[in-house]
Design a protein around this motif. Structure first.
Motif, PDB file in Angstrom:
ATOM      1  N   MET A   1       0.843  -1.198   0.000  1.00 51.64           N
ATOM      2  CA  MET A   1       0.000   0.000   0.000  1.00 51.64           C
ATOM      3  C   MET A   1       0.876   1.244   0.000  1.00 51.64           C
ATOM      4  SD  MET A   1      -2.878   1.197   2.777  1.00 51.64           S
ATOM      5  CE  MET A   1      -3.926  -0.215   2.444  1.00 51.64           C
ATOM      6  N   SER A   2       0.460   2.257  -0.740  1.00 49.92           N
ATOM      7  CA  SER A   2       1.212   3.491  -0.806  1.00 49.92           C
ATOM      8  C   SER A   2       1.227   4.184   0.550  1.00 49.92           C
ATOM      9  CB  SER A   2       0.589   4.422  -1.850  1.00 49.92           C
ATOM     10  OG  SER A   2       1.182   5.697  -1.792  1.00 49.92           O
ATOM     11  N   TYR A   3       2.361   4.797   0.879  1.00 58.08           N
ATOM     12  CA  TYR A   3       2.448   5.547   2.131  1.00 58.08           C
ATOM     13  C   TYR A   3       1.446   6.695   2.130  1.00 58.08           C
ATOM     14  CZ  TYR A   3       4.766   9.473  -0.183  1.00 58.08           C
ATOM     15  OH  TYR A   3       5.034  10.546  -0.981  1.00 58.08           O
ATOM     16  N   ILE A   4       1.061   7.159   0.943  1.00 62.45           N
ATOM     17  CA  ILE A   4       0.109   8.266   0.828  1.00 62.45           C
ATOM     18  C   ILE A   4      -1.258   7.846   1.362  1.00 62.45           C
ATOM     19  CG2 ILE A   4      -1.083   9.794  -0.790  1.00 62.45           C
ATOM     20  CD1 ILE A   4       1.396   9.623  -2.583  1.00 62.45           C
ATOM     21  N   VAL A   5      -1.668   6.620   1.072  1.00 64.53           N
ATOM     22  CA  VAL A   5      -2.953   6.125   1.561  1.00 64.53           C
ATOM     23  C   VAL A   5      -2.949   6.080   3.082  1.00 64.53           C
ATOM     24  CG1 VAL A   5      -4.546   4.173   1.564  1.00 64.53           C
ATOM     25  CG2 VAL A   5      -3.337   4.793  -0.540  1.00 64.53           C
ATOM     26  N   ASN A   6      -1.854   5.604   3.659  1.00 61.61           N
ATOM     27  CA  ASN A   6      -1.748   5.569   5.118  1.00 61.61           C
ATOM     28  C   ASN A   6      -1.771   6.977   5.704  1.00 61.61           C
ATOM     29  OD1 ASN A   6      -1.551   2.761   5.303  1.00 61.61           O
ATOM     30  ND2 ASN A   6       0.641   2.794   4.915  1.00 61.61           N
ATOM     31  N   LYS A   7      -1.109   7.906   5.023  1.00 59.62           N
ATOM     32  CA  LYS A   7      -1.066   9.287   5.503  1.00 59.62           C
ATOM     33  C   LYS A   7      -2.461   9.902   5.505  1.00 59.62           C
ATOM     34  CE  LYS A   7       1.316  13.714   4.865  1.00 59.62           C
ATOM     35  NZ  LYS A   7       0.111  14.518   5.132  1.00 59.62           N
ATOM     36  N   VAL A   8      -3.244   9.613   4.478  1.00 57.45           N
ATOM     37  CA  VAL A   8      -4.605  10.144   4.396  1.00 57.45           C
ATOM     38  C   VAL A   8      -5.431   9.680   5.589  1.00 57.45           C
ATOM     39  CG1 VAL A   8      -6.782   9.910   3.138  1.00 57.45           C
ATOM     40  CG2 VAL A   8      -4.699  10.483   1.908  1.00 57.45           C
ATOM     41  N   GLN A   9      -5.330   8.409   5.916  1.00 57.69           N
ATOM     42  CA  GLN A   9      -6.103   7.869   7.030  1.00 57.69           C
ATOM     43  C   GLN A   9      -5.656   8.477   8.359  1.00 57.69           C
ATOM     44  OE1 GLN A   9      -5.408   3.690   6.397  1.00 57.69           O
ATOM     45  NE2 GLN A   9      -7.101   3.491   4.959  1.00 57.69           N
ATOM     46  N   ASP A  10      -4.348   8.653   8.522  1.00 61.48           N
ATOM     47  CA  ASP A  10      -3.838   9.282   9.745  1.00 61.48           C
ATOM     48  C   ASP A  10      -4.272  10.747   9.822  1.00 61.48           C
ATOM     49  OD1 ASP A  10      -2.614   6.922  10.445  1.00 61.48           O
ATOM     50  OD2 ASP A  10      -0.647   7.484   9.667  1.00 61.48           O
ATOM     51  N   ASP A  11      -4.190  11.451   8.690  1.00 63.95           N
ATOM     52  CA  ASP A  11      -4.609  12.858   8.646  1.00 63.95           C
ATOM     53  C   ASP A  11      -6.074  13.009   9.036  1.00 63.95           C
ATOM     54  OD1 ASP A  11      -2.130  13.704   7.872  1.00 63.95           O
ATOM     55  OD2 ASP A  11      -2.650  14.055   5.766  1.00 63.95           O
ATOM     56  N   LEU A  12      -6.890  12.108   8.532  1.00 64.15           N
ATOM     57  CA  LEU A  12      -8.328  12.192   8.769  1.00 64.15           C
ATOM     58  C   LEU A  12      -8.654  12.064  10.257  1.00 64.15           C
ATOM     59  CD1 LEU A  12     -11.116  12.456   7.632  1.00 64.15           C
ATOM     60  CD2 LEU A  12     -11.094  10.039   7.057  1.00 64.15           C
ATOM     61  N   LYS A  13      -8.039  11.118  10.917  1.00 61.26           N
ATOM     62  CA  LYS A  13      -8.283  10.935  12.349  1.00 61.26           C
ATOM     63  C   LYS A  13      -7.823  12.160  13.144  1.00 61.26           C
ATOM     64  CE  LYS A  13      -7.818   5.921  11.970  1.00 61.26           C
ATOM     65  NZ  LYS A  13      -6.970   4.743  12.269  1.00 61.26           N
ATOM     66  N   VAL A  39     -13.941   5.249  10.783  1.00 56.71           N
ATOM     67  CA  VAL A  39     -13.727   5.951   9.521  1.00 56.71           C
ATOM     68  C   VAL A  39     -13.854   4.907   8.421  1.00 56.71           C
ATOM     69  CG1 VAL A  39     -12.088   7.189   8.075  1.00 56.71           C
ATOM     70  CG2 VAL A  39     -12.240   7.719  10.517  1.00 56.71           C
ATOM     71  N   GLU A  40     -14.740   5.155   7.467  1.00 57.93           N
ATOM     72  CA  GLU A  40     -15.002   4.170   6.421  1.00 57.93           C
ATOM     73  C   GLU A  40     -14.977   4.813   5.041  1.00 57.93           C
ATOM     74  OE1 GLU A  40     -18.803   2.609   7.440  1.00 57.93           O
ATOM     75  OE2 GLU A  40     -18.028   1.304   9.032  1.00 57.93           O
ATOM     76  N   ILE A  41     -14.859   3.957   4.036  1.00 57.62           N
ATOM     77  CA  ILE A  41     -14.981   4.397   2.648  1.00 57.62           C
ATOM     78  C   ILE A  41     -16.418   4.117   2.220  1.00 57.62           C
ATOM     79  CG2 ILE A  41     -14.218   4.037   0.277  1.00 57.62           C
ATOM     80  CD1 ILE A  41     -11.514   3.171   1.364  1.00 57.62           C
ATOM     81  N   THR A  82      -3.478  19.052   4.204  1.00 58.71           N
ATOM     82  CA  THR A  82      -3.952  17.671   4.052  1.00 58.71           C
ATOM     83  C   THR A  82      -4.341  17.431   2.595  1.00 58.71           C
ATOM     84  OG1 THR A  82      -6.329  18.064   4.398  1.00 58.71           O
ATOM     85  CG2 THR A  82      -4.923  17.898   6.364  1.00 58.71           C
ATOM     86  N   TYR A  83      -4.718  16.213   2.301  1.00 61.73           N
ATOM     87  CA  TYR A  83      -5.146  15.879   0.945  1.00 61.73           C
ATOM     88  C   TYR A  83      -6.633  16.145   0.720  1.00 61.73           C
ATOM     89  CZ  TYR A  83      -0.717  13.641  -0.249  1.00 61.73           C
ATOM     90  OH  TYR A  83       0.605  13.401  -0.546  1.00 61.73           O
ATOM     91  N   PHE A  84      -7.325  16.615   1.745  1.00 58.01           N
ATOM     92  CA  PHE A  84      -8.759  16.875   1.622  1.00 58.01           C
ATOM     93  C   PHE A  84      -9.017  18.329   1.247  1.00 58.01           C
ATOM     94  CE2 PHE A  84      -8.304  13.365   4.625  1.00 58.01           C
ATOM     95  CZ  PHE A  84      -9.138  12.419   4.049  1.00 58.01           C
ATOM     96  N   ASP A  85     -10.032  18.539   0.415  1.00 54.51           N
ATOM     97  CA  ASP A  85     -10.371  19.917   0.062  1.00 54.51           C
ATOM     98  C   ASP A  85     -11.818  20.277   0.375  1.00 54.51           C
ATOM     99  OD1 ASP A  85     -11.814  18.618  -1.898  1.00 54.51           O
ATOM    100  OD2 ASP A  85     -10.781  19.548  -3.593  1.00 54.51           O
ATOM    101  N   ARG A  86     -12.584  19.298   0.891  1.00 53.64           N
ATOM    102  CA  ARG A  86     -13.981  19.592   1.213  1.00 53.64           C
ATOM    103  C   ARG A  86     -14.475  18.650   2.298  1.00 53.64           C
ATOM    104  NH1 ARG A  86     -19.027  18.312  -1.618  1.00 53.64           N
ATOM    105  NH2 ARG A  86     -17.812  17.237  -3.223  1.00 53.64           N
ATOM    106  N   TYR A  98     -13.863  14.786   1.278  1.00 46.97           N
ATOM    107  CA  TYR A  98     -13.598  14.645  -0.153  1.00 46.97           C
ATOM    108  C   TYR A  98     -12.134  14.964  -0.442  1.00 46.97           C
ATOM    109  CZ  TYR A  98     -18.679  14.632  -0.514  1.00 46.97           C
ATOM    110  OH  TYR A  98     -20.009  14.320  -0.371  1.00 46.97           O
ATOM    111  N   LEU A  99     -11.480  14.075  -1.174  1.00 44.08           N
ATOM    112  CA  LEU A  99     -10.074  14.259  -1.522  1.00 44.08           C
ATOM    113  C   LEU A  99      -9.924  15.278  -2.647  1.00 44.08           C
ATOM    114  CD1 LEU A  99      -9.062  10.498  -1.473  1.00 44.08           C
ATOM    115  CD2 LEU A  99      -8.199  12.241   0.104  1.00 44.08           C
ATOM    116  N   GLY A 100      -8.831  16.031  -2.592  1.00 47.59           N
ATOM    117  CA  GLY A 100      -8.550  17.014  -3.625  1.00 47.59           C
ATOM    118  C   GLY A 100      -7.644  16.456  -4.705  1.00 47.59           C
ATOM    119  N   ASP A 101      -7.378  17.259  -5.723  1.00 53.25           N
ATOM    120  CA  ASP A 101      -6.569  16.821  -6.865  1.00 53.25           C
ATOM    121  C   ASP A 101      -5.141  16.461  -6.468  1.00 53.25           C
ATOM    122  OD1 ASP A 101      -8.740  17.203  -8.499  1.00 53.25           O
ATOM    123  OD2 ASP A 101      -8.113  19.199  -9.184  1.00 53.25           O
ATOM    124  N   ARG A 102      -4.612  17.104  -5.434  1.00 49.77           N
ATOM    125  CA  ARG A 102      -3.227  16.842  -5.033  1.00 49.77           C
ATOM    126  C   ARG A 102      -3.028  15.390  -4.619  1.00 49.77           C
ATOM    127  NH1 ARG A 102       0.301  17.387  -0.511  1.00 49.77           N
ATOM    128  NH2 ARG A 102      -1.425  17.835   0.911  1.00 49.77           N
TER     129      ARG A 102
END
Length: 211
Positions: A1-13, A39-41, A82-86, A98-102
């Protein structure tokens, strides 16, 4: 799994926890909540890339309506860096992110950098697994099930390998036992019948008579 995916989940919490703490500090929440939340998809992407039930999980603890708790969290949520924009409140108190383009741009960069190793993990590190597949019966005709087993077995082995397992692939050659003895006898009798005639040598009832 990409480290980015893990970062998103950590950021969200962290976004949720920090927002709740700020809301408690300014008085829009009675106290800083301590209970667990999920936290779910979401199944429907219209409900965001990620969703949390934090407001509903904290309703009893904070003695407040989930929707009001959700509104307080959203009002204090800081998405900078963060990677979220909304972020928005939905239904009885779900908070959707909601995730942003970045995010997608960085995922593509990560895929390009890692090449064919993208998606590999060490989940099964140190564990061995043997995948046996196909095992076609040599005494009968090949069929689509054999072909399907080969494709599925090899794909499964490849997935396990990417997950870090030490994988061995085995095609069981079914060339021993009673059925092979019967098959050999059938061939021997048929061979003799070619030269002596079918009536000269009888093919046993339990042997392979062909189709």
């Amino acid at each position: 799994m990409s480290y980015i995916v893990n970062k998103v989940q950590d950021d969200l919490k962290k976004i949720i926890a920090d927002a709740a703490a700020k809301a408690a500090e300014n008085g829009t929440l009675a106290a800083e909540p301590t209970g667990a939340f999920n936290v779910e998809i979401p199944a429907d992407r219209a409900n965001g890339d990620f969703s949390t039930n934090a407001a509903m999980a904290w309703a009893r603890e904070l003695r407040n309506a989930p929707r009001k708790i959700a509104d307080a969290i959203v009002a204090e949520a800081n998405l900078d860096g963060t990677y979220f924009d909304r972020i928005e409140v939905a239904g009885p108190g779900f908070i959707n992110f909601y995730l942003g383009d970045r995010y997608y741009a960085d995922i593509l960069k990560d895929i390009r950098a890692k090449g064919k190793n993208y998606g590999r993990s060490d989940y099964g590190k140190g564990k061995k697994i043997n995948v046996e597949f196909v095992s076609a019966n040599p005494t009968g005709p090949m069929h689509m099930g054999n072909a399907r087993g080969g494709a599925l077995g090899d794909c499964l082995a490849a997935v396990l390998d990417c997950a870090g397992y030490e994988v061995s692939r085995e095609f069981y050659i079914n060339d021993a036992g009673n059925q092979i003895d019967k098959f050999a006898l059938s061939l021997d009798v048929r061979y003799q019948q070619i030269y002596k005639g079918e009536d000269a040598v009888e093919l046993p009832e339990d042997s392979y008579h062909g189709e």
